[in-house]
Design a protein around this motif. Structure first.
Motif, PDB file in Angstrom:
ATOM      1  N   GLN B 629       0.832  -1.203   0.000  1.00  0.00           N
ATOM      2  CA  GLN B 629       0.000   0.000   0.000  1.00  0.00           C
ATOM      3  C   GLN B 629       0.869   1.257   0.000  1.00  0.00           C
ATOM      4  OE1 GLN B 629      -1.671   1.800   3.340  1.00  0.00           O
ATOM      5  NE2 GLN B 629      -3.761   1.849   2.533  1.00  0.00           N
ATOM      6  N   GLN B 633       1.108   4.161  -2.958  1.00  0.00           N
ATOM      7  CA  GLN B 633       0.907   5.589  -2.661  1.00  0.00           C
ATOM      8  C   GLN B 633       2.130   6.373  -3.141  1.00  0.00           C
ATOM      9  OE1 GLN B 633       0.389   5.441   1.616  1.00  0.00           O
ATOM     10  NE2 GLN B 633      -1.831   5.195   1.484  1.00  0.00           N
ATOM     11  N   ASP B 675      -6.536   5.323  -3.239  1.00  0.00           N
ATOM     12  CA  ASP B 675      -7.221   4.108  -2.770  1.00  0.00           C
ATOM     13  C   ASP B 675      -6.572   2.916  -3.446  1.00  0.00           C
ATOM     14  OD1 ASP B 675      -9.140   5.691  -1.429  1.00  0.00           O
ATOM     15  OD2 ASP B 675     -10.218   5.963  -3.326  1.00  0.00           O
ATOM     16  N   VAL B 676      -6.097   1.989  -2.634  1.00  0.00           N
ATOM     17  CA  VAL B 676      -5.405   0.814  -3.164  1.00  0.00           C
ATOM     18  C   VAL B 676      -6.245  -0.432  -2.922  1.00  0.00           C
ATOM     19  CG1 VAL B 676      -3.383  -0.664  -2.874  1.00  0.00           C
ATOM     20  CG2 VAL B 676      -3.109   1.820  -2.849  1.00  0.00           C
TER      21      VAL B 676
END
Lengths: 151, 726
Positions: B629, B633, B675-676
């Motif tokens: 994550q 980002q 948003d992952v």
């Protein structure tokens, strides 16, 4: 010439030109390497320290301008209530990646939190937009400041 | 299609599992170099230490020390790699200490690259099997040692939390107590690895092991090295590539308090001082006359023209499927475009630096590098010493992004240190760092496609030109005019393309050094392919997601991430005026990824705000979801910076950008939400550290098209083009 400066509660005497930036006094003369060099022109915030509690770019702050002011660096920010909260939030949110800019980020965030216990998104933008993170940890920086402000 | 997660450069490897274990037996703990450790010093092991391979050492006091063959530059390897070892070794992550690996190509090479380097998003891909095997080997030997001592069958014992347990008798022994015995046992040739269903650590969100020092200033980066007696230097290098010094007047510089020495080289001057403040002041006081050399008149436009001209002639065929020319002739609609991508600097937050102590018969180096063995070899040459006389201390990296795969910094620092008595830390100013980078190559693409009456692609033709970084950095990787980096993302597309033809022309820009830059080949190719597919969707008057989806018949992985991102981004939901969504889809670094960017374009001044990026990723087994994550980002911010601001230009042979005012980096007030969404998988891990970067640039450009109807074929975004009425 010699200057007497107060850093993290200790008094230091340094013999350098008066226009020497505080950053190099900290890092090279005194060996306090937690404060980082990023740009030398107050453009990135990596060198942020507190002078009398105010987030200040040490790379453009000459040593002769400090006088009786009190300097706090990343090495001692954990001893302040806001600094301790921010450091904890940074660990909880796992903010750092490469970590190089994070000393400056934490110093800016600690100053924000010390003066504003419940910063809004816009307050965070204002206080933190002078600090560049090339790893792009901004999402987690924002989350961590909010976490610290709720703690 | 060759969508193998580990394909890239695998042919370069000569490293087998056996050579890992056999060779490493000679590199027991006691022989390991003392490195500057960010996580607590562990003393060199005594004879009682158990070191079955070059990655694990268990001291008799029970301390488990793991040697990290891949460097930590923010991407989380110092957590994910220990997870692999700890999973099989059956130790808790809290029980391990980490050391940086010393230079040793035989033992620490990345099996996918064949050299000891961390890059190309393949640390996890390279480590996945060998480092679990390293852990399993050690565990097997510790169990054997315990079984022998107890006189029981090894199969009746198991390992857990750093001890061996014999459940039947209730006996247990800590690893430290078994280390000396285990060290005497032969290294087993074959060990069984755990099934995915038995994983305790892999797949869990493990806390990073490297960050405690990163919140209190104690983490040691290369720039923080302070060998006793160190002096501080900064430098001015020729502002043109290949220029030379004509004359230096250093009278005023020498008069600066704290300045100790001026070091003059053919193409650079360094000022050595008691501290960097004096060195910088001394540097500013120097009067340097430069001979600009042959590239003194160079302009970026000239480079663009060279590349553009090259695409008018045939290049080397990188991939051919069917007959693109014939199919093109029969197309109902033909779409043509050209694309430009600029030179880019890395701008790691830690400016380039290297500390060197050059002694008569030895040279000691402190820095943070992605390629320690390369640094050692290049520094040895510069020092005029045998490789074994060069000691390199690696550190945490204040950003790598490919910049720290290069040895130029160490070479320059050695050249300076040869003239200095005692250790000297050479620190690049930000201006020197940006103006003397090895840049992401400038790329030019000439691309065309033919569509049938339904808008379906029946012909694809792409000819592009640019520098091959591999040809310089890893010459055996450049074969017959091609290399796997320059072509990644341009060939083996996820889409069904019945007639497909791609050519590459290697054109080196005169004098301008080029290097690997986060997301490397795909940083160029994915932008062009995904922008152009978007153009085709527009030409076919079809929805960009539906248009792509129709071409994914043979690629369920790609279809899954595209569907996921469409769902999670609310692709079909309405947006306010001035906003747009853009999609991108890629297979790169062994992983499938789709992104949707949502942007807003100001009609007044054309400025672009990226509000939100949704990302769907299939990177195989997720070792540490936290890291994946964070890296997505990060990669997305890195790519957003490139899309909105990234550009290095030359005028009169000089790089025009100097610092963060002219080479802007995205700031927190401009950062999108990210948003992952990860696809669950038990396949081997794919790469992910760079994937977010290559995918986001076309997603942003496509979103700008959706918002404004204006197609950007040249990066970065030019706000003037996007102003209303422009």
């Amino acid at each position: 010439m010699a200057f007497t400066i107060s850093i993290n509660g200790q008094t230091h005497q340094v013999d350098v030109d008066g226009d020497t930036p505080l950053l190099w006094v900290l890092r090279d003369v005194l060996g306090m390497t937690g404060t980082k060099f990023g740009c030398g022109a107050a453009l990135c915030g990596a060198c942020t320290v507190h002078i009398d509690g105010v987030a200040t770019r040490s790379c453009i702050t000459s040593v002769d301008s400090i006088d009786k002011s009190v300097v706090t660096t990343i090495e001692a920010i954990g001893a302040t209530p806001a600094g301790a909260k921010i450091q904890k939030a940074w660990l909880d949110q796992e903010v750092p990646q490469c970590g190089y800019c994070q000393s400056g980020q934490i110093m800016s965030a600690s100053a924000l939190l010390a003066s504003n216990a419940r910063p809004s998104d816009s307050d965070i933008d204002d206080a933190m937009s002078g600090n560049i993170c090339r790893c792009g940890t901004y999402v987690r920086i924002r989350e961590a400041i909010k976490l610290a402000s709720n703690g | 299609m060759k969508h193998d997660r580990t394909a890239l450069l695998a042919t370069e490897t000569n490293l087998t599992r056996r050579s890992f274990l056999v060779t490493s037996a000679a590199v027991g703990g006691g022989l390991m170099l003392s490195l500057s450790l960010p996580f607590g010093q562990s003393e060199a092991a005594g004879s009682e230490a158990f070191a079955p391979n070059a990655f694990i050492r268990i001291d008799s006091d029970g301390q488990v020390v793991l040697t990290m063959p891949y460097v930590e530059m923010g991407q989380g390897t110092y957590t994910s790699i220990p997870m692999l070892i700890a999973e099989e070794l059956e130790v808790n992550l809290k029980q391990v200490k980490l050391e940086h690996a010393p230079p040793n190509e035989k033992v620490y090479a990345n099996p996918l690259l064949g050299v000891q380097a961390t890059g190309n998003s393949n640390a996890m891909r390279g480590a996945w099997k060998p480092l679990r095997e390293a852990g399993a080997t050690a565990r097997t030997m510790l169990i054997a040692a315990a079984a022998k001592r107890w006189g029981v069958d090894a199969n009746s014992c198991r390992a857990q939390d750093g001890e061996v347990i014999h459940a039947q008798s209730g006996r247990h022994l800590k690893y430290g107590e078994l280390a000396a015995d285990a060290a005497k046992l032969p290294v087993p040739a074959n060990v069984a690895l755990k099934a995915a269903s038995d994983f305790k650590l892999i797949g869990t969100p493990a806390k990073r092991l490297d960050i405690s020092g990163k919140v209190n200033g104690s983490a040691m980066f290369g720039i923080d090295a302070r060998p006793p007696g160190v002096k501080f230097a900064t430098l001015a290098q020729s502002p043109t590539f290949g220029g030379r010094i004509k004359n230096v007047d250093d009278t005023a510089a020498k008069a600066v308090k704290g300045v100790r020495q001026i070091v003059r080289l053919d193409d650079a001057v360094a000022v050595v001082a008691d501290h960097m403040g004096a060195a910088k002041k001394g540097l500013e006081a120097l009067k340097i006359e430069w001979d600009d050399g042959e590239h003194g008149g160079l302009d970026t436009k000239e480079v663009a023209r060279l590349l553009e001209d090259a695409t008018l002639k045939p290049g080397v065929v990188a991939q051919n499927i069917g007959d693109a020319d014939k199919a093109m002739a029969g197309a109902v609609t033909k779409v043509e475009a050209t694309y430009h991508l600029p030179f880019l600097a890395h701008a790691t937050m830690e400016p380039m630096n290297c500390t060197v102590h050059f002694r008569k018969d030895e040279c000691e180096i402190w820095l943070g590098t992605q390629a320690i063995a390369r640094v050692q070899a290049f520094a040895a040459k510069a020092a005029g010493l045998p490789v074994e006389k060069v000691i390199v201390h690696n550190h945490l990296l204040g950003g790598g992004f490919g910049r720290r795969l290069e040895a130029d910094i160490a070479v320059r620092a050695v050249e300076i240190a040869k003239q200095v008595d005692g250790p000297v830390k050479v620190v690049w100013t930000r201006e020197e760092d940006i103006q003397h980078d090895l840049y992401r190559p400038y790329w030019f693409d000439r691309i065309s496609a033919g569509l049938d009456k339904d808008g379906k692609v029946i012909a694809w033709h792409n000819r592009y030109a640019g520098s091959s970084v591999i040809a310089r950095w890893l010459p055996p990787g450049f074969k017959d005019g091609l290399d796997p980096d320059s072509t990644e993302g341009a060939i083996d597309l996820v889409y069904d393309m019945p007639n497909f033809h791609v050519e590459y022309s290697r054109v080196e820009p005169p004098g301008i050094p080029t290097g690997f830059w986060r997301s490397v080949g795909p940083s160029h190719n994915v932008f062009v392919v995904e922008s152009f597919v978007d153009e085709l969707a527009a030409a076919a008057k079809q929805d960009p997601v539906a248009y792509r989806r129709a071409m994914l018949g043979k690629n369920p992985h790609a279809k899954a991430v595209l569907d996921l991102v469409a769902e999670k981004s609310g692709w079909s939901s309405p947006l306010p005026k001035g906003r747009g969504r853009g999609v991108s889809l890629q297979f790169a670094f062994g992983s499938w990824q789709a992104q949707v960017a949502e942007v807003e374009v100001s009609p007044k001044d054309g400025t672009v705000r990226v509000h939100r990026v949704t990302c769907a990723m299939d990177c195989g087994t997720v070792v540490n979801p936290n890291t994946v994550q964070a890296q997505l980002q990060s990669g997305i911010m890195f790519g957003t910076t490139a899309a909105l601001y990234g550009e290095i230009t030359l005028k009169g042979g000089r790089v025009e950008q100097t610092n963060f005012d002219t080479y802007q980096i995205l700031r927190i007030n401009e950062a999108p939400t990210v948003d992952v969404h990860l696809v669950a998988s038990t396949e081997p891990p794919g790469g992910m550290g760079e994937t977010g970067t290559s995918a986001v640039v076309p997603a942003i450009a496509n979103a700008i098209f959706a918002a404004t109807g204006k197609r950007l074929r040249k990066m970065p975004v030019d706000a003037n083009v996007l102003k209303q009425g422009a």
